[in-house]
Design a protein around this motif. Sequence first.
Motif, PDB file in Angstrom:
ATOM      1  N   GLN A  86       0.806  -1.219   0.000  1.00 40.94           N
ATOM      2  CA  GLN A  86       0.000   0.000   0.000  1.00 40.94           C
ATOM      3  C   GLN A  86       0.840   1.270   0.000  1.00 40.94           C
ATOM      4  N   ARG A  87       2.109   1.139   0.288  1.00 42.21           N
ATOM      5  CA  ARG A  87       2.945   2.325   0.483  1.00 42.21           C
ATOM      6  C   ARG A  87       3.122   3.160  -0.780  1.00 42.21           C
ATOM      7  N   ARG A  88       3.549   2.543  -1.862  1.00 45.05           N
ATOM      8  CA  ARG A  88       3.852   3.293  -3.081  1.00 45.05           C
ATOM      9  C   ARG A  88       2.616   4.013  -3.613  1.00 45.05           C
ATOM     10  N   GLU A  89       1.474   3.332  -3.632  1.00 46.33           N
ATOM     11  CA  GLU A  89       0.250   3.960  -4.128  1.00 46.33           C
ATOM     12  C   GLU A  89      -0.105   5.194  -3.305  1.00 46.33           C
ATOM     13  N   LEU A  90      -0.022   5.081  -1.976  1.00 45.96           N
ATOM     14  CA  LEU A  90      -0.339   6.219  -1.114  1.00 45.96           C
ATOM     15  C   LEU A  90       0.648   7.364  -1.336  1.00 45.96           C
ATOM     16  N   ILE A  91       1.920   7.044  -1.429  1.00 42.18           N
ATOM     17  CA  ILE A  91       2.939   8.080  -1.615  1.00 42.18           C
ATOM     18  C   ILE A  91       2.707   8.834  -2.925  1.00 42.18           C
ATOM     19  N   PHE A  92       2.485   8.106  -4.021  1.00 43.28           N
ATOM     20  CA  PHE A  92       2.328   8.779  -5.311  1.00 43.28           C
ATOM     21  C   PHE A  92       0.984   9.484  -5.444  1.00 43.28           C
ATOM     22  N   SER A  93      -0.070   8.951  -4.854  1.00 46.96           N
ATOM     23  CA  SER A  93      -1.350   9.661  -4.917  1.00 46.96           C
ATOM     24  C   SER A  93      -1.285  10.940  -4.079  1.00 46.96           C
ATOM     25  N   THR A  94      -0.573  10.891  -2.970  1.00 42.23           N
ATOM     26  CA  THR A  94      -0.399  12.098  -2.157  1.00 42.23           C
ATOM     27  C   THR A  94       0.435  13.129  -2.909  1.00 42.23           C
ATOM     28  N   PHE A  95       1.516  12.691  -3.538  1.00 44.90           N
ATOM     29  CA  PHE A  95       2.351  13.601  -4.319  1.00 44.90           C
ATOM     30  C   PHE A  95       1.546  14.228  -5.448  1.00 44.90           C
ATOM     31  N   ASP A  96       0.767  13.427  -6.147  1.00 45.53           N
ATOM     32  CA  ASP A  96      -0.047  13.945  -7.255  1.00 45.53           C
ATOM     33  C   ASP A  96      -1.026  15.012  -6.784  1.00 45.53           C
ATOM     34  N   GLY A  97      -1.501  14.895  -5.544  1.00 46.72           N
ATOM     35  CA  GLY A  97      -2.464  15.854  -5.004  1.00 46.72           C
ATOM     36  C   GLY A  97      -1.847  17.122  -4.440  1.00 46.72           C
ATOM     37  N   LEU A  98      -0.524  17.173  -4.358  1.00 46.44           N
ATOM     38  CA  LEU A  98       0.127  18.366  -3.824  1.00 46.44           C
ATOM     39  C   LEU A  98       0.085  19.514  -4.826  1.00 46.44           C
TER      40      LEU A  98
END
Length: 94
Positions: A19-31
Motif C-alpha cells: 500500500q505504500r507506493r500507491e499512497l505516496i504517489f497519490s499524495t504527491f499527485d495531489g500536492l
Amino acid sequence: MTQTATPTQIDVRVLPCEQRRELIFSTFDGLAAGKAMEIINDHDIKPLRGVFENLAPGKFAWEYLQQGPDVWRVAITKLAPAHGAGSCCGSCGG
C-alpha cells in the motif's frame, strides 16, 4: 525545506508494503506546486527516489530531514513546472 507550512506527513511504518507506493504517489499527485509531503519510515527509502526520478523527472525535490538509525524522514516537494512547459503565465507573450 523552503516552505513555512507543515508538510503532509505519511508514516509508512504502519502500512503494508503493497500500500505504500500507491499512497505516496497519490499524495504527491495531489500536492500543489511548492508544497511538500514528509515520509516517515524505519529504514532509508532511497530506492523510492529512483522511482520518482523515472516517473516525475524534474518535478520534485528530495530532502532528508532525519537519517536513522531508527527513523528516516524525507521531505518531497512538488516543484512548479518549468516556464514553457505548458504552464505559461502569459506575462512574456511566450
